[in-house]
Write an enzyme that holds these catalytic residues in place. Structure first.
Site, short mmCIF file in Angstrom:
data_model
loop_
_atom_site.label_atom_id
_atom_site.label_comp_id
_atom_site.label_asym_id
_atom_site.label_seq_id
_atom_site.Cartn_x
_atom_site.Cartn_y
_atom_site.Cartn_z
N CYS A 1 1.95 -6.58 -2.25
CA CYS A 1 1.75 -6.80 -3.69
C CYS A 1 2.92 -6.25 -4.48
CB CYS A 1 0.45 -6.12 -4.15
SG CYS A 1 -1.06 -6.72 -3.35
N CYS B 1 -1.37 -1.84 -1.84
CA CYS B 1 -0.93 -3.04 -1.13
C CYS B 1 0.59 -3.18 -1.19
CB CYS B 1 -1.62 -4.26 -1.73
SG CYS B 1 -0.97 -5.85 -1.16
#
Length: 305
Positions: free
Chosen positions: A70, A67
């Site tokens: 993230c 991700c």
């Protein structure tokens, strides 16, 4: 932050009772106040995290290795939590490795950040947000915690020791991280490319380059406009690529793969190459061992042969 912070009564959006009642895994004893400020949490260790939240507010960062947002958000969370000097702690949850926690928190999109106060969940925000917004949300969280009698702290000593034990990042990697935190994706891309020029086998640089490249593409998109354009032009690769990027960055990996595989199947054979290349890029970003990649590779192979 959601309306969960509007008063002293916590109104969590998820039910953590099953996790709370699970038998706790054995853990080494720790003296009060000696816990680190940032630590990994798992399905097995989560009952201990719930208990800790009765003493100090726990921020839970639900993330995944693939991700990109993230990777942008996590350093910001760690920085702000560290600056608060033990008034909050940060529990990091890899959703791929901890499916029960992903399900319990209903993490449909990541990064997703929630808090635990006295064992109860408090929704905070989803997606990468600016540092100033993180500070404001955490300030509100501390107020909610105080209203609910959770005002403890953890010591800084162990956290400082853990930080000193962390291996120092190579200079180009550190430059890339700093650039990502500043939102300068072009500089981060250049740093990772320089790292790969020095060492073509640098897997961390390869992964970082893929993630920040995705971040750069997504940063330029208007999600609403991109989805509208894709709906109007179902066979336009660039329009479909944009929505696939949004889906991957938001954690909807299967949706992204299915969109591109449907496009690959619908296009004439001589127009398929760019779609295959984008699929392979996203496969590498998510990880070859990921079951979603395995499934999508199987479908791609069946379409090719």
């Amino acid at each position: 932050m959601t309306d969960a912070t509007g008063g002293a009564v916590l109104r969590g959006a998820v039910d953590l009772s099953a996790l709370r009642n699970r038998p706790q895994a054995a853990a080494p004893a720790q003296a009060p106040g000696s816990l680190p400020l940032v630590f990994d949490a798992t399905d097995e260790s989560f009952p201990q995290v719930l208990e800790l939240s009765r003493r100090v507010p726990v921020v839970v960062d639900l993330w995944a290795e693939w991700c990109g947002p993230c990777r942008q958000l996590s350093p910001v969370l760690e920085k702000v939590v560290t600056e608060l000097a033990g008034r909050l702690v940060l529990a990091k949850v890899d959703v791929d490795a901890n499916p029960q926690l992903q399900q319990a928190f209903r993490a449909q999109s990541i990064p997703m950040v929630v808090a635990l106060v006295a064992g109860q969940p408090v929704p905070l925000f989803t997606g990468a947000v600016p540092e100033q917004q993180v500070r404001e949300v955490f300030a509100q969280l501390l107020q909610v915690a105080a209203q609910n009698g959770v005002t403890g702290t953890v010591g800084e000593a162990d956290a400082d020791a853990d930080a000193e034990a962390e291996p120092e990042l190579p200079p180009l990697h550190a430059e890339a991280y700093a650039a990502i935190e500043a939102g300068d994706y072009d500089r981060a891309i250049a740093a990772y490319r320089s790292a790969l020029a020095e060492n073509p086998r640098d897997e961390e640089a390869k992964a970082g380059l893929g993630q920040v490249t995705l971040l750069a593409r997504v940063a330029e998109l208007d999600p609403v406009a991109a989805r509208a354009a894709a709906a109007e032009a179902p066979l336009d690769p660039q329009a479909q690529f944009a929505v696939a990027d949004l889906d991957v960055s938001g954690g909807h990996v299967d949706d992204a793969f299915d969109r591109l595989l449907d496009l690959f199947q619908a296009l004439p054979t001589d127009e398929r190459a760019p779609v295959r290349e984008r699929l392979l890029e996203l496969f590498g970003l998510v990880g070859d061992a990921d079951p979603r990649v395995v499934r999508a590779r199987g479908r791609l192979a069946s379409l090719l042969f």
